[in-house]
Write an enzyme that holds these catalytic residues in place. Structure first.
Site, PDB file in Angstrom:
ATOM      1  N   GLY C 159     -18.330  -4.930 -19.793  1.00  0.00           N
ATOM      2  CA  GLY C 159     -18.202  -5.334 -18.404  1.00  0.00           C
ATOM      3  C   GLY C 159     -19.557  -5.391 -17.728  1.00  0.00           C
ATOM      4  N   CYS C 160     -19.602  -6.035 -16.577  1.00  0.00           N
ATOM      5  CA  CYS C 160     -20.881  -6.219 -15.883  1.00  0.00           C
ATOM      6  C   CYS C 160     -21.417  -4.897 -15.328  1.00  0.00           C
ATOM      7  CB  CYS C 160     -20.748  -7.271 -14.788  1.00  0.00           C
ATOM      8  SG  CYS C 160     -19.359  -7.017 -13.664  1.00  0.00           S
ATOM      9  N   TYR C 161     -20.596  -4.163 -14.583  1.00  0.00           N
ATOM     10  CA  TYR C 161     -21.055  -2.868 -14.070  1.00  0.00           C
ATOM     11  C   TYR C 161     -21.417  -1.919 -15.214  1.00  0.00           C
ATOM     12  CZ  TYR C 161     -19.502  -3.767  -9.171  1.00  0.00           C
ATOM     13  OH  TYR C 161     -19.333  -4.242  -7.890  1.00  0.00           O
TER      14      TYR C 161
END
Lengths: 349, 349, 349, 349
Positions: C159-161
């Site tokens: 995921g990005c975070y």
């Protein structure tokens, strides 16, 4: 707004807002909340219910009004004046009972702006269902129709682009007979498109972007043409192109007016100065100045700037408004003020 | 960038960027860093020195080049090609020694764009100090002057508004004799104004704002007129109004072209399709489509859209570019590619 | 992209993108279009079909690929590698046949990121339907798991975070035993929320706004905790708060790490420098420097900055990535490069 | 604001604004223009002169006041109350004669916020030149010091970050003894940096960007610590990190408060509700709600949201204000209202 010390005799009206969950309805609600002559007594929408302060938490601690599913009887019982912030084609079914019950109605949709229903039907794709009340509707542009508004019970509030366009062009259109093909290059912020859940209005589609849309086929063009033609006393077509600006609120129009016989810049400026000299909400920039959206955002002003080609035969008129205020809810409040005999600027300055 | 099977004999040139601390210089630097035929050997500026990766940390770990105070001898020793991203009026003093030393020079300022120095001096407020080299300068708009660019050593790279304007109007201007007063309503992102410390470019002055500026008196108007007139074979004045968009990069022009004899939309579309059929960087939208800034941002494309009034006598041409790429550094790289015999799209797609 | 002297035998793979109409799919498509070892042979989506250049006109003249309604057989016939840019819970039904047919699969959803399906089911509200392939999935964070990725056929792309968080914290988490309650204050641009037609992502709701959301209950927190815990060799909970920035792309995390025994700033910097010394996409700022979103936007870099409290017991780590590139499609391409034996940075620098 | 019918006995004061050409001065001017008890009689600045409506054309037709070069004698003659919107270190030389002449003074700079001049001198890099009046200055945070403000003639108006931070933390700090290391992750819009012509505030440097700055070394940290410590009755250090948001106005703080003994979410909510129950400008969100900058922009409200970790030992407090209103000019007007015995919300709601 300190209304505390105002006299007991201060006249107030009970006001309702229909379509409060949209941007225009929200703006009307916010303006009316600070209006000395208004008690907000009713808020409704078609698909959203609950406390207004929950729909828009900016109103937390400022109102306890609850947005209802619209009920015409309740509206009639609770309101003297009603603002309709509904999608086009929906006002038509709501207006007849409200007028019949004696309410003052300000319709912010396009439903009653066209005297010729065929034009309406062509551009809005819907049969007009209330031709009867069409003749009662006064086009709510105070700078042109203030005397009629004073006596009206029913206002067709102008569109945002038409407000900026007509105010910017009126002095020339009303006085000159040598005008050629007018170009209106119009740019609007995103709130003008409404609070709709569509991909085209997604932040990432609009941000850092700019485009023309509905090029030469925007539904506001015939509205502009209708009122310019009335003003000119002859058919006045315009070439109108809309653009979408990556900002929330504001319209700036750049308008090109060919003048066969020419004019000087001073003559042009004097013409505008005289035309709008008594107007509280039209501000003509000094020569050399140009309107900017940030100077009219969150206000009911229409700012106007003037320029002229070297050969004196092309006037460039720029006009700026806040599309949600002078282009919608603010103008509606201005119309209410005129209709109800309040100070015309109350709640707006 | 799929360079697939490049030859062992890949030709490279040593390239320098002067004015690397500005937006145009930075953009040129970034494009050249990814160019297969380029070794970046020199970076300089007038008021900023130090590692390029310190001036612009986006280049961290990507270059070890240090920005120097400009020294013409060093530039001559280190470079085969030099890009000048200097303020207007500063290129004139730098160009003569560089050309004399045999470098290929691409000047991104306005200094060598005008054949008539009086026009230059009127609009840029400065005497022209290098008339000698003016005749050597080729106007670097490949779509119109590719053959001349191939043989040139010295390019006057077009302005951003002129690139978008001329590419959008050229097919009509070059072929029709019935054109009336052309209106160019131009809108640009903020990087077009340069990386200057002035209050007018402060975030809070530009954000959520939009305005016209230099109305009918922008210095790019005479540049547009010069090349349109050459194309038309007769004087072709335009009414040009610039506007400032609240976004970083991109220009969109909406251009209104009156045609006395009329045209059909299909004829118009065919005219443009033919005119640009071999061009790698001009993209004509299918009928109904409209260019958007986000589709050309960070690319060297110029996108074009077409519309026509109902009476077929007003064509509305929209064109969009990235002002820093096709409007400046990308076009400069395209010109270098043509001058040096590289693949014209290398480093750009 | 300087690919200089590539061999005649350049290896290419046929690649497909599923979910090309979303922001992650579009980004993957754009990156793959410029990749020297890739032939894009298939594009599909669930609800959108038609030429990719029509869905995203930025690809006009750049691709003739047509987005299809997804068909697993067609994908198997046409592709060697497939990128899945689908909503969470949809990848699970697509992965089994693709893996069975021998394709390399890079899944950008969350479906295969959790080793413990109960955690997945709690946070994504959906029963896991393909536990069988879960053990084959390698978490595609090259900086931590490069050797496993080399041998993998199936990647669960982070995921990005989590990418920004884990890269920012890994050096400390992997080496210190005295770490207290970690706070991750995370801020993301709007594209991280996907290309959905919802009012909450309307331009006017996000523009000129900022807010925290899913405070202490974001689904990326358990993903971060799983991989930090593995790295630390013990349970490593974090306090994670997400915020929505009014910009299109980019994440910046500010992370607060209490260290019971203290550290000097030089020790901290040396620790990070060593940890990432061979990494092509992690850039440690010099002391005093701080990452900014604009320096990583449109790149595959993760930039890191370091600061320390006066008492040396609170380290503040900042990390910045482009959520669509290093936080999604770019990292996916990096993973493909590693899996396929290509140059790890091909198509990304 | 309809002040027409207000009684003859309405008390008014003559007010001047010094530093009207900056963002804080402009905001004060705008608020005072709509204040029922105020006559704006004087506007001045150090480097800008001319009609206020020319400096800020948003005031066109709304004021004829001319901005003067500051003259202390003129200010004394024309004003009862004066607002100082000057750069830090400049107020000190202006305050003594104004106080001596009997004016009420509201200083929006940092010059009189620190009781300990050593702290001031360390963080603002300037010797304090008016220690004498330091003891007269009341810190103008009405929610904590209303009774003192009532009796004051001289207000040190709080900084923007301190206002958001102290209001967000006060209920916990004032009542709990088990608080660990507090983290304040603060994000501000660009107007907080002032109206300065510097490259770092250029639109293109801030737009589509986000960064931390002055990490753990911002001059507002000691201001926050001073007043939190006073409230707690013991030294209360904070870890403060400022960030720059790409928007014009607004601050949102996310604050992490470790509580050794834990708390329930209901207890936390009740604590805040009681603490602020009589406050007109602090709005506690219902549980689950979170403040957003757009809900406080252009208002004097401070909105607060609460969340708690699963183990009940980490409270996350979010607070939002408009940095120019509650964080500066609005709070100054609120202070004036209290000092002068006006309705506390006059001119602000």
């Amino acid at each position: 707004m300190n209304n505390q010390l105002q006299e007991n005799t201060l006249k107030t009206v009970r006001v309702g807002v229909l379509g409060v969950s949209g941007y225009v309805g929200r703006e009307a609600f916010a303006l009316l909340l600070g209006h000395a002559n208004v008690r907000l007594t009713y808020a409704a929408a078609n698909n959203t219910t609950g406390p207004v302060s929950q729909i828009f938490p900016e109103f937390l601690n400022r109102t306890s009004l609850v947005c209802q599913k619209f009920d015409v009887k309740e509206a009639i019982t609770k309101c003297d004046v009603i603002f309709l912030g509904l999608p086009h084609t929906e006002s038509m079914s709501v207006v007849p009972p409200l007028l019949k019950a004696g309410l003052k109605v300000i319709d912010l949709s396009a439903d009653y702006r066209f005297k010729n229903t065929r034009v309406y039907e062509k551009w809005y794709g819907h049969r007009h269902a209330d031709k009867k009340n069409l003749s009662k509707a006064v086009y709510g542009l105070p700078e042109l129709f203030r005397e009629k508004i004073k006596k009206a019970d029913f206002i067709a509030n102008p569109g945002c682009y038409p407000t900026a366009s007509i105010l910017g062009l009126a002095p020339l259109i009303a006085t000159r007979k040598d005008i050629g093909a007018v170009v209106i290059d119009a740019k609007s912020g995103v709130s003008g498109a409404g609070r709709k859940a569509v991909v085209g209005l997604h932040f990432c589609e609009v941000n850092e972007n700019f485009k023309a849309y509905k090029v030469l086929c925007h539904q506001h063009a015939p509205e502009i043409e209708q009122y310019l033609s009335r003003l000119a006393g002859r058919s006045t077509p315009v070439h109108f192109v809309a653009h979408l600006l990556p900002l929330t609120r504001g319209i700036l129009n750049t308008m090109y007016v060919p003048l066969a016989e020419g004019i000087t810049l001073n003559q042009l400026h004097t013409l505008y100065k005289k035309f709008y000299k008594m107007e509280p909400f039209v501000r003509l920039h000094p020569l050399g100045g140009q309107p900017e959206i940030k100077n009219v955002a969150n206000t009911n002003f229409c700012d106007i700037g003037l320029a002229l080609s070297a050969d004196k035969k092309m006037a460039v008129i720029t006009s700026a408004i806040d599309n949600l205020v002078k282009g919608a809810a603010g103008q509606a409040v201005q119309n209410m003020n005129i209709m109800c005999g309040f100070n015309e600027v109350e709640g707006l300055i």
